[in-house]
Enzyme design. Structure first.
Site, PDB file in Angstrom:
ATOM      1  N   ASP A 181      57.072  68.083   4.702  1.00 29.13           N
ATOM      2  CA  ASP A 181      58.086  68.800   5.490  1.00 29.13           C
ATOM      3  C   ASP A 181      59.171  67.841   5.994  1.00 29.13           C
ATOM      4  O   ASP A 181      60.234  68.280   6.429  1.00 29.13           O
ATOM      5  CB  ASP A 181      57.433  69.503   6.696  1.00 29.13           C
ATOM      6  N   GLN A 238      51.712  74.686   8.914  1.00 28.23           N
ATOM      7  CA  GLN A 238      52.628  75.796   9.124  1.00 28.23           C
ATOM      8  C   GLN A 238      52.871  76.007  10.622  1.00 28.23           C
ATOM      9  O   GLN A 238      51.927  76.103  11.407  1.00 28.23           O
ATOM     10  CB  GLN A 238      52.046  77.078   8.481  1.00 28.23           C
ATOM     11  N   LYS A 272      54.005  78.725  -0.951  1.00 27.57           N
ATOM     12  CA  LYS A 272      54.093  77.278  -1.228  1.00 27.57           C
ATOM     13  C   LYS A 272      52.950  76.849  -2.143  1.00 27.57           C
ATOM     14  O   LYS A 272      53.158  76.123  -3.115  1.00 27.57           O
ATOM     15  CB  LYS A 272      54.060  76.482   0.083  1.00 27.57           C
TER      16      LYS A 272
END
Ligand code: NDP
Length: 323
Positions: A136, A113, A69
């Protein structure tokens, strides 16, 4: 229907009638567009967007994913940083880190994460992220915005599915989409996005009474279950579009041979890595029935990171009032 060369990620994907919806070409196209947008934002005096990915502990898979990412952001001209924190970090300390990132005007996107170590309250941490930096799209504020049709940062995987359908000219409007799976990460936001795009939506789950009957009414069937090859030809209407979000490791040769009989490429990969990545759809048997199908790997999975990067740019533009 002819296939584009980049949509032949695996040897089993060759079929004369079925379109193989590889994710690579779509992902590359989106990243090129993002790079142009970032350059024009910066040229016009805007600030370079920045993503900070928070990695707690040293799980190798998570570290690889987070790194992809951050690297992806850099590739399109944005700043991407990974903040590595020890696995035994105190919950309060992690909260303080999130608050600091929230307050940092130079940070546009924050992602934590998952999974977090067991001693940390995951929900509490995710809810602490500023919704405007929540790339997210897991924060309840963004969930609410999404379901009420407002501007929202939506979860990356379902957003990638919509991009794939649209960019491969698959009509969503007026069609019956059936989603198998109702998680907050894939199934539910997928339903919201399909509704927004004017599909008629059915959501199935583990208590659905007759899964095959529900699925076989789908014009667009989306599998997000986590069970290898759960959906077979009996779940698929002739000519349906099949999107396989599932990513499952098969680590025994008997199962692999049953799912991909005589497939040398699969077997070689298995021997090298000790496992093979398969979807929730029985690809070999379903592909002859579907009009289009995504492979695993090489399909939806390639878009997820790209859509996190796209969300970071979007968050940044909204924060800079340049959207
Ligand atoms: P979850 O485990 O959170 O959810 C699975 C869903 O499937 C649940 O709603 C569950 O029902 C349903 N389900 C389980 N078994 C059955 C069954 N036998 N029949 C019908 N429904 C069933 O998984 P995720 O949504 O997080 O992920 C789903 C899959 O997608 C996984 O393989 C995951 O690895 C993959 N994935 C891929 C991504 C990508 O980038 N390509 C990103 C995220 C996930 P219930 O709610 O009743 O328990």
């Amino acid at each position: 229907m002819t296939m584009q060369p980049e949509d032949q990620p695996t040897s089993e994907s060759k079929s004369n009638q079925t379109r193989i919806l590889g994710g690579k070409s779509v992902s590359t196209a989106i990243r090129q567009e993002l790079a142009v947008e970032v350059a024009s934002l910066v040229e016009s005096g805007g600030r370079r967007p920045k993503l900070v990915a928070v990695l707690v502990g040293d799980d190798t898979a998570s570290a690889t994913y987070v790194a992809s990412k951050a690297r992806g952001c850099q590739e399109v001209g944005m700043d991407g940083e990974t903040l590595r924190l020890p696995a035994d970090i105190d919950g309060g300390e992690l909260e303080a880190t999130i608050r600091r990132l929230n307050d940092d005007d130079g940070v546009d996107g924050i992602l934590v994460q998952l999974p977090l170590p067991k001693h940390i309250d995951e929900d509490r941490i995710l809810q602490l992220i500023d919704p405007d930096k929540d790339v997210d799209g897991f924060h309840p504020v963004n969930v609410g915005r999404l379901w009420s049709g407002r501007d929202a940062l939506a979860p990356a995987t379902p957003t990638g599915v919509i991009e794939l359908l649209q960019r491969r000219d698959i009509e969503i409007r007026g069609r019956h989409a059936v989603i198998v799976g109702r998680s907050n990460i894939v199934g539910k936001p997928m339903a919201a996005l399909l509704l927004q795009n004017h599909a008629t939506v059915t959501i199935c789950h583990s208590r659905t009474a007759d899964l095959a009957a529900e699925c076989s009414r789908a014009d667009i069937l989306i599998a997000a279950v986590g069970v290898p090859a759960l959906l077979g030809p009996e779940h698929v209407k002739d000519g349906a579009v099949v999107i396989d979000v599932g990513m499952n490791r098969v680590d025994d040769t008997a199962t692999l041979e049953r799912l991909y009989p005589g497939n040398e490429k699969r077997r070689n990969g298995f021997e090298k890595r000790g496992f093979s990545l398969v979807g929730d759809v029985d690809y070999t048997r379903v592909k002859t029935k579907a009009s289009a199908i995504t492979p695993v790997p090489g399909g939806v999975g390639l878009l997820t990171v790209t859509m996190v990067i796209a969300n970071t740019l979007r968050a940044s533009k909204l924060r800079q009032h340049r959207a």
